[in-house]
Design a protein around this motif. Sequence first.
Motif, short mmCIF file in Angstrom:
data_model
loop_
_atom_site.label_atom_id
_atom_site.label_comp_id
_atom_site.label_asym_id
_atom_site.label_seq_id
_atom_site.Cartn_x
_atom_site.Cartn_y
_atom_site.Cartn_z
N VAL A 8 2.19 3.45 10.46
CA VAL A 8 2.77 3.06 9.18
C VAL A 8 2.62 1.55 9.07
O VAL A 8 3.06 0.81 9.95
N ILE A 9 1.97 1.10 8.01
CA ILE A 9 1.78 -0.33 7.76
C ILE A 9 2.33 -0.60 6.37
O ILE A 9 1.75 -0.18 5.36
N GLY A 10 3.49 -1.25 6.32
CA GLY A 10 4.14 -1.51 5.03
C GLY A 10 4.52 -0.19 4.39
O GLY A 10 5.24 0.61 4.97
N ASN A 11 4.00 0.06 3.19
CA ASN A 11 4.29 1.30 2.45
C ASN A 11 3.14 2.29 2.52
O ASN A 11 3.05 3.20 1.70
N LEU A 13 0.38 4.80 5.05
CA LEU A 13 0.05 5.44 6.30
C LEU A 13 -1.41 5.09 6.57
O LEU A 13 -2.29 5.40 5.75
N ALA A 14 -1.66 4.42 7.68
CA ALA A 14 -3.03 4.01 8.04
C ALA A 14 -3.57 4.97 9.09
O ALA A 14 -2.91 5.24 10.09
N ILE A 15 -4.78 5.49 8.83
CA ILE A 15 -5.40 6.43 9.76
C ILE A 15 -6.77 5.89 10.14
O ILE A 15 -7.60 5.61 9.28
N LYS A 16 -7.00 5.74 11.44
CA LYS A 16 -8.32 5.35 11.95
C LYS A 16 -8.99 6.62 12.46
O LYS A 16 -8.45 7.32 13.31
N TRP A 17 -10.16 6.93 11.88
CA TRP A 17 -10.89 8.15 12.21
C TRP A 17 -11.91 7.92 13.31
O TRP A 17 -12.39 6.80 13.50
N ASN A 18 -12.30 8.97 14.00
CA ASN A 18 -13.25 8.86 15.10
C ASN A 18 -14.66 8.46 14.64
O ASN A 18 -15.48 8.06 15.45
N ASP A 19 -14.95 8.54 13.34
CA ASP A 19 -16.26 8.12 12.85
C ASP A 19 -16.28 6.63 12.46
O ASP A 19 -17.27 6.13 11.93
N GLY A 20 -15.16 5.92 12.71
CA GLY A 20 -15.09 4.49 12.42
C GLY A 20 -14.46 4.16 11.08
O GLY A 20 -14.14 3.00 10.82
N GLU A 22 -11.51 4.13 8.07
CA GLU A 22 -10.06 4.03 8.01
C GLU A 22 -9.59 4.47 6.64
O GLU A 22 -10.25 4.24 5.64
N SER A 23 -8.44 5.14 6.61
CA SER A 23 -7.83 5.58 5.35
C SER A 23 -6.44 4.97 5.26
O SER A 23 -5.74 4.85 6.26
N PHE A 24 -6.06 4.59 4.04
CA PHE A 24 -4.72 4.09 3.77
C PHE A 24 -4.14 4.93 2.64
O PHE A 24 -4.69 4.96 1.55
N ILE A 25 -3.04 5.62 2.93
CA ILE A 25 -2.43 6.52 1.96
C ILE A 25 -1.01 6.03 1.69
O ILE A 25 -0.22 5.87 2.62
N SER A 26 -0.69 5.81 0.43
CA SER A 26 0.65 5.39 0.04
C SER A 26 1.65 6.47 0.46
O SER A 26 1.44 7.66 0.22
N LEU A 27 2.77 6.05 1.08
CA LEU A 27 3.80 7.00 1.49
C LEU A 27 4.39 7.70 0.27
O LEU A 27 4.72 8.89 0.34
N SER A 61 13.18 8.33 0.27
CA SER A 61 12.28 9.49 0.32
C SER A 61 10.87 9.10 0.70
O SER A 61 10.07 9.94 1.10
N PHE A 62 10.54 7.82 0.56
CA PHE A 62 9.18 7.34 0.80
C PHE A 62 9.08 6.55 2.12
O PHE A 62 8.15 5.79 2.32
N LYS A 63 10.04 6.78 3.01
CA LYS A 63 10.03 6.12 4.32
C LYS A 63 9.77 7.16 5.39
O LYS A 63 10.14 8.33 5.25
N VAL A 64 9.16 6.73 6.48
CA VAL A 64 8.90 7.62 7.60
C VAL A 64 10.09 7.57 8.55
O VAL A 64 10.51 6.50 8.96
#
Length: 66
Positions: A8-11, A13-20, A22-27, A61-64
């Motif tokens: 979780v980075i700020g608001n 969700l940061a995902i680093k994938w095995n193919d290099g 990265e995805s950033f999805i708003s909570l 509701s938008f917090k982890v």
Amino acid sequence: MFPLDIQVIGNDLAIKWNDGNESFISLERLRRRCPCAGCQGEPDIMGNLHKGPQSALSQDSFKVAK
């Protein structure tokens, strides 16, 4: 493809994938698009969608929860 790291980075969700990549999805976006039957409803055998009362969402509701 599978995630190597999820944080979780700020608001977001940061995902680093095995193919290099990265995805950033708003909570908030993630919460509002929850696919569960409690949030989106559930069809009966005839295809009619049944939903309970819509829950009010607060800023919490938008917090982890950790």
